[in-house]
Write a protein that holds these residues in place. Structure first.
Motif, PDB file in Angstrom:
ATOM      1  N   ALA A 136       4.671   9.883 -10.371  1.00  0.00           N
ATOM      2  CA  ALA A 136       5.710   9.024 -10.957  1.00  0.00           C
ATOM      3  C   ALA A 136       5.208   7.600 -11.136  1.00  0.00           C
ATOM      4  O   ALA A 136       5.463   6.951 -12.169  1.00  0.00           O
ATOM      5  CB  ALA A 136       6.954   9.046 -10.086  1.00  0.00           C
ATOM      6  N   LEU A 137       4.477   7.081 -10.172  1.00  0.00           N
ATOM      7  CA  LEU A 137       3.941   5.730 -10.271  1.00  0.00           C
ATOM      8  C   LEU A 137       2.896   5.639 -11.375  1.00  0.00           C
ATOM      9  O   LEU A 137       2.901   4.675 -12.166  1.00  0.00           O
ATOM     10  CB  LEU A 137       3.322   5.313  -8.933  1.00  0.00           C
ATOM     11  CG  LEU A 137       2.653   3.938  -8.905  1.00  0.00           C
ATOM     12  CD1 LEU A 137       3.652   2.838  -9.240  1.00  0.00           C
ATOM     13  CD2 LEU A 137       2.000   3.685  -7.559  1.00  0.00           C
ATOM     14  N   ALA A 138       2.010   6.629 -11.464  1.00  0.00           N
ATOM     15  CA  ALA A 138       0.970   6.604 -12.499  1.00  0.00           C
ATOM     16  C   ALA A 138       1.589   6.661 -13.889  1.00  0.00           C
ATOM     17  O   ALA A 138       1.156   5.947 -14.800  1.00  0.00           O
ATOM     18  CB  ALA A 138       0.009   7.768 -12.285  1.00  0.00           C
ATOM     19  N   GLU A 139       2.622   7.476 -14.057  1.00  0.00           N
ATOM     20  CA  GLU A 139       3.266   7.578 -15.371  1.00  0.00           C
ATOM     21  C   GLU A 139       4.002   6.293 -15.728  1.00  0.00           C
ATOM     22  O   GLU A 139       4.043   5.904 -16.903  1.00  0.00           O
ATOM     23  CB  GLU A 139       4.229   8.764 -15.379  1.00  0.00           C
ATOM     24  CG  GLU A 139       3.519  10.113 -15.345  1.00  0.00           C
ATOM     25  CD  GLU A 139       4.504  11.262 -15.286  1.00  0.00           C
ATOM     26  OE1 GLU A 139       5.698  11.001 -14.996  1.00  0.00           O
ATOM     27  OE2 GLU A 139       4.080  12.416 -15.510  1.00  0.00           O
ATOM     28  N   SER A 140       4.572   5.615 -14.749  1.00  0.00           N
ATOM     29  CA  SER A 140       5.296   4.375 -15.032  1.00  0.00           C
ATOM     30  C   SER A 140       4.350   3.230 -15.408  1.00  0.00           C
ATOM     31  O   SER A 140       4.761   2.292 -16.103  1.00  0.00           O
ATOM     32  CB  SER A 140       6.135   3.974 -13.815  1.00  0.00           C
ATOM     33  OG  SER A 140       5.297   3.613 -12.724  1.00  0.00           O
ATOM     34  N   LEU A 141       3.103   3.318 -14.949  1.00  0.00           N
ATOM     35  CA  LEU A 141       2.144   2.258 -15.234  1.00  0.00           C
ATOM     36  C   LEU A 141       1.174   2.609 -16.363  1.00  0.00           C
ATOM     37  O   LEU A 141       0.337   1.780 -16.725  1.00  0.00           O
ATOM     38  CB  LEU A 141       1.334   1.935 -13.966  1.00  0.00           C
ATOM     39  CG  LEU A 141       2.120   1.384 -12.774  1.00  0.00           C
ATOM     40  CD1 LEU A 141       1.213   1.236 -11.566  1.00  0.00           C
ATOM     41  CD2 LEU A 141       2.751   0.040 -13.127  1.00  0.00           C
ATOM     42  N   ALA A 142       1.270   3.815 -16.897  1.00  0.00           N
ATOM     43  CA  ALA A 142       0.301   4.263 -17.901  1.00  0.00           C
ATOM     44  C   ALA A 142       0.373   3.439 -19.183  1.00  0.00           C
ATOM     45  O   ALA A 142      -0.638   3.286 -19.888  1.00  0.00           O
ATOM     46  CB  ALA A 142       0.522   5.738 -18.221  1.00  0.00           C
ATOM     47  N   GLU A 143       1.546   2.909 -19.496  1.00  0.00           N
ATOM     48  CA  GLU A 143       1.702   2.136 -20.731  1.00  0.00           C
ATOM     49  C   GLU A 143       1.382   0.662 -20.545  1.00  0.00           C
ATOM     50  O   GLU A 143       1.442  -0.110 -21.513  1.00  0.00           O
ATOM     51  CB  GLU A 143       3.145   2.294 -21.249  1.00  0.00           C
ATOM     52  CG  GLU A 143       3.554   3.732 -21.515  1.00  0.00           C
ATOM     53  CD  GLU A 143       2.670   4.382 -22.577  1.00  0.00           C
ATOM     54  OE1 GLU A 143       2.210   3.661 -23.482  1.00  0.00           O
ATOM     55  OE2 GLU A 143       2.453   5.602 -22.487  1.00  0.00           O
ATOM     56  N   GLU A 144       1.073   0.261 -19.328  1.00  0.00           N
ATOM     57  CA  GLU A 144       0.754  -1.145 -19.084  1.00  0.00           C
ATOM     58  C   GLU A 144      -0.592  -1.506 -19.724  1.00  0.00           C
ATOM     59  O   GLU A 144      -1.497  -0.676 -19.829  1.00  0.00           O
ATOM     60  CB  GLU A 144       0.681  -1.412 -17.578  1.00  0.00           C
ATOM     61  CG  GLU A 144       1.999  -1.238 -16.844  1.00  0.00           C
ATOM     62  CD  GLU A 144       2.971  -2.364 -17.143  1.00  0.00           C
ATOM     63  OE1 GLU A 144       2.507  -3.458 -17.507  1.00  0.00           O
ATOM     64  OE2 GLU A 144       4.185  -2.142 -16.994  1.00  0.00           O
ATOM     65  N   GLU A 145      -0.700  -2.754 -20.121  1.00  0.00           N
ATOM     66  CA  GLU A 145      -1.955  -3.236 -20.667  1.00  0.00           C
ATOM     67  C   GLU A 145      -2.854  -3.751 -19.538  1.00  0.00           C
ATOM     68  O   GLU A 145      -2.383  -4.092 -18.466  1.00  0.00           O
ATOM     69  CB  GLU A 145      -1.699  -4.353 -21.685  1.00  0.00           C
ATOM     70  CG  GLU A 145      -0.901  -3.900 -22.898  1.00  0.00           C
ATOM     71  CD  GLU A 145      -0.704  -5.031 -23.892  1.00  0.00           C
ATOM     72  OE1 GLU A 145      -1.151  -6.168 -23.587  1.00  0.00           O
ATOM     73  OE2 GLU A 145      -0.114  -4.788 -24.955  1.00  0.00           O
ATOM     74  N   GLY A 146      -4.127  -3.765 -19.797  1.00  0.00           N
ATOM     75  CA  GLY A 146      -5.050  -4.284 -18.808  1.00  0.00           C
ATOM     76  C   GLY A 146      -5.618  -3.198 -17.910  1.00  0.00           C
ATOM     77  O   GLY A 146      -5.487  -1.991 -18.161  1.00  0.00           O
ATOM     78  N   SER A 147      -6.228  -3.645 -16.838  1.00  0.00           N
ATOM     79  CA  SER A 147      -6.967  -2.738 -15.957  1.00  0.00           C
ATOM     80  C   SER A 147      -6.065  -1.759 -15.224  1.00  0.00           C
ATOM     81  O   SER A 147      -6.411  -0.588 -15.049  1.00  0.00           O
ATOM     82  CB  SER A 147      -7.773  -3.542 -14.934  1.00  0.00           C
ATOM     83  OG  SER A 147      -8.685  -4.403 -15.584  1.00  0.00           O
ATOM     84  N   ILE A 148      -4.888  -2.211 -14.800  1.00  0.00           N
ATOM     85  CA  ILE A 148      -4.029  -1.320 -14.025  1.00  0.00           C
ATOM     86  C   ILE A 148      -3.511  -0.167 -14.879  1.00  0.00           C
ATOM     87  O   ILE A 148      -3.356   0.964 -14.393  1.00  0.00           O
ATOM     88  CB  ILE A 148      -2.861  -2.105 -13.389  1.00  0.00           C
ATOM     89  CG1 ILE A 148      -2.144  -1.228 -12.354  1.00  0.00           C
ATOM     90  CG2 ILE A 148      -1.894  -2.596 -14.460  1.00  0.00           C
ATOM     91  CD1 ILE A 148      -1.151  -1.981 -11.510  1.00  0.00           C
ATOM     92  N   GLY A 149      -3.269  -0.420 -16.156  1.00  0.00           N
ATOM     93  CA  GLY A 149      -2.855   0.656 -17.059  1.00  0.00           C
ATOM     94  C   GLY A 149      -3.962   1.669 -17.270  1.00  0.00           C
ATOM     95  O   GLY A 149      -3.726   2.883 -17.265  1.00  0.00           O
ATOM     96  N   ALA A 150      -5.192   1.180 -17.446  1.00  0.00           N
ATOM     97  CA  ALA A 150      -6.330   2.090 -17.610  1.00  0.00           C
ATOM     98  C   ALA A 150      -6.549   2.915 -16.340  1.00  0.00           C
ATOM     99  O   ALA A 150      -6.858   4.111 -16.405  1.00  0.00           O
ATOM    100  CB  ALA A 150      -7.586   1.291 -17.945  1.00  0.00           C
ATOM    101  N   PHE A 151      -6.355   2.272 -15.205  1.00  0.00           N
ATOM    102  CA  PHE A 151      -6.524   2.978 -13.936  1.00  0.00           C
ATOM    103  C   PHE A 151      -5.459   4.061 -13.770  1.00  0.00           C
ATOM    104  O   PHE A 151      -5.747   5.180 -13.324  1.00  0.00           O
ATOM    105  CB  PHE A 151      -6.441   1.976 -12.787  1.00  0.00           C
ATOM    106  CG  PHE A 151      -6.799   2.548 -11.449  1.00  0.00           C
ATOM    107  CD1 PHE A 151      -8.094   2.924 -11.163  1.00  0.00           C
ATOM    108  CD2 PHE A 151      -5.827   2.710 -10.482  1.00  0.00           C
ATOM    109  CE1 PHE A 151      -8.415   3.455  -9.926  1.00  0.00           C
ATOM    110  CE2 PHE A 151      -6.138   3.233  -9.245  1.00  0.00           C
ATOM    111  CZ  PHE A 151      -7.439   3.613  -8.964  1.00  0.00           C
ATOM    112  N   ALA A 152      -4.229   3.757 -14.141  1.00  0.00           N
ATOM    113  CA  ALA A 152      -3.138   4.727 -14.045  1.00  0.00           C
ATOM    114  C   ALA A 152      -3.388   5.909 -14.968  1.00  0.00           C
ATOM    115  O   ALA A 152      -3.135   7.069 -14.602  1.00  0.00           O
ATOM    116  CB  ALA A 152      -1.804   4.057 -14.380  1.00  0.00           C
TER     117      ALA A 152
END
Length: 305
Positions: A136-152
């Motif tokens: 759930a956390l990875a899916e919520s952050l997948a659309e984020e820009e930057g490094s954390i989105g790529a990591f998710a």
């Protein structure tokens, strides 16, 4: 008398030499010779055929004109030997070897995904107060820009790869060991085969060894007198053991291990599905679980007296 060699046929009396052909034909000849020798003398222990002195194959091949010089002879011998090893390795790398690699890959992915999801959670806590974890956390952050989105997104890709390998593993286990897979479940069956080093070794193990497989450290402590005897190892994951009361888990583990030993032997030597194993196990586990209330009633009656 004609002698078959790696490069062709040799007439021991006349010294005439004939070539077997190219490297592929030479390898086929060597494999045929090896199979004939194994079938002829494989069942004899301590008895070997009388063999004459080995002729100088190099000299005979050069004199017969099969090779120009020593370097050409060495090159042909090296290529034939390498091709023979490649074929033998391919023959050994069958479905069971594929299964062992898949279970190892699945364990590696489980460890990697767990570590990365924990790292993603710690990272997300720096800027987000949501208490999401895992997928759930990875899916919520997948659309984020930057490094954390790529990591998710990387975490999501690894989870999908793990699910794909797990499905392939379940199919392969059911094909290689249908009875063991039906009795223990595909994942537990694959782990038992992997831990034993193959279905052949697992089929040769007694039920008592299967019962404590995965609890070797506790068993060694018990043998040194520093701990009680372990009741079960990795078969604790089976519902027959994990879903049984603590005081009865030892009996349940023994019953399960006995049926697993029978199942893997059937898979090893016949491979035919047996529909009687699972109902017999369910009946035995039911008897073990039903024995607990009777013991309690008996104890209570004794106390009242």
């Amino acid at each position: 008398m004609k002698i078959r060699t790696w490069f062709g046929t040799l007439d021991d009396e006349s010294g005439e030499v004939s070539s077997a052909g190219g490297p592929a034909e030479m390898v086929e000849r060597l494999m045929a010779i090896s199979e004939e020798a194994s079938s002829a003398y494989g069942g004899l222990q301590g008895s070997f055929p009388e063999v004459a002195v080995q002729p100088d194959l190099r000299t005979l091949a050069l004199v017969g004109g099969l090779f120009k010089d020593d370097s050409e002879y060495n090159a042909a011998l090296r290529e034939t030997a390498l091709d023979l090893v490649r074929r033998e390795l391919r023959a050994l790398a069958g479905a069971e070897a594929e299964l062992l690699q898949m279970i190892e890959a699945l364990d590696d992915l489980n460890e990697a995904v767990n570590r990365l999801e924990e790292r993603l959670y710690e990272w997300s806590r720096l800027s987000d107060d949501r208490r999401l974890r895992g997928k759930a956390l990875a899916e919520s952050l997948a659309e984020e820009e930057g490094s954390i989105g790529a990591f998710a997104r990387s975490v999501i890709d690894l989870r999908e790869a793990r699910e794909s390998i797990q499905k392939s593993l379940e199919t392969a286990t059911a094909s290689i060991a249908p009875n063991l897979s039906n009795l223990a479940g595909p994942l537990l069956a694959a782990r038992l085969i992997s831990r034993a080093g193959g279905l052949k070794r697992l089929s040769e193990m007694p039920a008592s060894a299967i019962q404590v497989m995965g609890a070797e450290k506790a068993l060694f402590k018990h043998l040194r007198g520093k701990a009680p005897s372990p009741k079960h190892g990795m078969i604790y994951r089976h519902p027959a053991v994990g879903g049984t009361a603590r005081s009865l888990r030892g009996r349940a583990a023994r019953a399960l291990a006995a049926k697993l030993a029978i199942a893997c032997r059937i898979d090893r030597y016949s491979g035919e599905p047996n529909s009687d194993l699972k109902p017999a196990l369910d009946r035995r586990i039911g008897e073990i679980r039903d024995s607990r209330p009777k013991e309690k009633i008996r104890k209570r009656g004794t106390r009242r007296r």
